[in-house]
Design a protein around this motif. Structure first.
Motif, PDB file in Angstrom:
ATOM      1  N   ILE A   1     -22.260 -29.260  99.591  1.00  0.00           N
ATOM      2  CA  ILE A   1     -21.962 -29.577 101.270  1.00  0.00           C
ATOM      3  C   ILE A   1     -21.174 -28.977 101.844  1.00  0.00           C
ATOM      4  O   ILE A   1     -20.999 -28.297 103.204  1.00  0.00           O
ATOM      5  N   ALA A   2     -19.749 -28.554 101.889  1.00  0.00           N
ATOM      6  CA  ALA A   2     -18.864 -27.499 102.176  1.00  0.00           C
ATOM      7  C   ALA A   2     -19.473 -26.327 102.552  1.00  0.00           C
ATOM      8  O   ALA A   2     -19.693 -25.786 103.331  1.00  0.00           O
ATOM      9  N   LEU A   3     -20.307 -25.690 101.362  1.00  0.00           N
ATOM     10  CA  LEU A   3     -20.147 -24.341 102.031  1.00  0.00           C
ATOM     11  C   LEU A   3     -22.365 -24.616 103.517  1.00  0.00           C
ATOM     12  O   LEU A   3     -21.817 -23.729 104.085  1.00  0.00           O
ATOM     13  N   ALA A   4     -22.630 -25.599 102.822  1.00  0.00           N
ATOM     14  CA  ALA A   4     -23.655 -25.865 104.100  1.00  0.00           C
ATOM     15  C   ALA A   4     -23.196 -25.776 105.673  1.00  0.00           C
ATOM     16  O   ALA A   4     -24.160 -25.370 106.132  1.00  0.00           O
ATOM     17  N   LYS A   5     -22.065 -26.755 105.015  1.00  0.00           N
ATOM     18  CA  LYS A   5     -21.731 -27.320 106.757  1.00  0.00           C
ATOM     19  C   LYS A   5     -22.873 -27.989 107.434  1.00  0.00           C
ATOM     20  O   LYS A   5     -22.009 -27.813 108.911  1.00  0.00           O
ATOM     21  N   PRO A   6     -23.180 -28.988 106.760  1.00  0.00           N
ATOM     22  CA  PRO A   6     -24.033 -29.960 107.817  1.00  0.00           C
ATOM     23  C   PRO A   6     -23.392 -30.342 109.211  1.00  0.00           C
ATOM     24  O   PRO A   6     -22.363 -31.662 109.201  1.00  0.00           O
TER      25      PRO A   6
END
Length: 196
Positions: free
Chosen positions: A94-99
């Motif tokens: 989630i941190a990497l994808a940053k939605p």
């Protein structure tokens, strides 16, 4: 339990927390942790856009991430400490994808509440707010009281947001979700089609 690691003291059950957060869930896609959390959410704030999980232990945040990447609607995940500890890697993804449209409400009562209150590691040595920060989620908050919960929810901006809410163990005596898995899926698909 109040410790140096957790200076806030839990005063509310998950059911009481969901009542406080109900206004925040209005009109959003809500992915809810399986078991009793789903029953409690249904009794407090049923809406067609609620995805009541009936299986897939440990995957509410992963499912919420997947949905958030393919909709402009706001997505809220109601997750638990036992569930998150079973799949912590999802937080780094989630941190990497940053939605920007994703918020996780991590309700931490220190136990596996749906299966008999077996203690989780958060009762002894794990702080989910700091764990989330360590896995790359910069916007991580902690709350326990009604005032703290409302203050954090009202102050949220673009995500991903991680809200660690300390809770007392205990389940509300509420009926089962009266929907089939297919009905739940179809309701959420329809809610996703109706883009704001």
């Amino acid at each position: 339990k109040q410790t140096k690691m957790n200076p806030l003291k839990p005063t509310l059950t998950r059911f009481e927390i969901l009542k406080i957060a109900a206004y925040y869930l209005e009109g959003k896609i809500v992915v809810c942790n399986l078991g009793i959390p789903c029953k409690e959410l249904y009794s407090i704030k049923h809406q067609m856009s609620n995805f009541y999980m009936l299986g897939s232990m440990g995957l509410p945040s992963s499912i919420g991430l997947g949905i958030s990447l393919f909709t402009s609607k706001d997505v809220v995940v109601i997750d638990g400490d036992g569930s998150l500890l079973a799949n912590l890697g999802t937080l780094s993804t989630i941190a990497l994808a940053k939605p920007k449209n994703l918020t996780i409400l991590a309700i931490d009562n220190g136990v596996h509440g749906s299966t008999g209150d077996q203690p989780t590691a958060t009762k002894f040595c794990v702080d989910l707010k700091f764990t989330a920060k360590g896995l790359g989620l910069e916007k991580a908050y902690k709350a326990a009281s009604q005032k703290e919960i409302l203050s954090v929810l009202q102050g949220l901006s673009d995500g991903p947001n991680f809200v660690h809410i300390l809770a007392k163990a205990g389940n509300a005596n509420v009926p089962d979700v009266p929907l089939t898995p297919l009905e739940i899926k179809q309701n959420v698909i329809e809610a996703l089609k109706n883009e704001a």
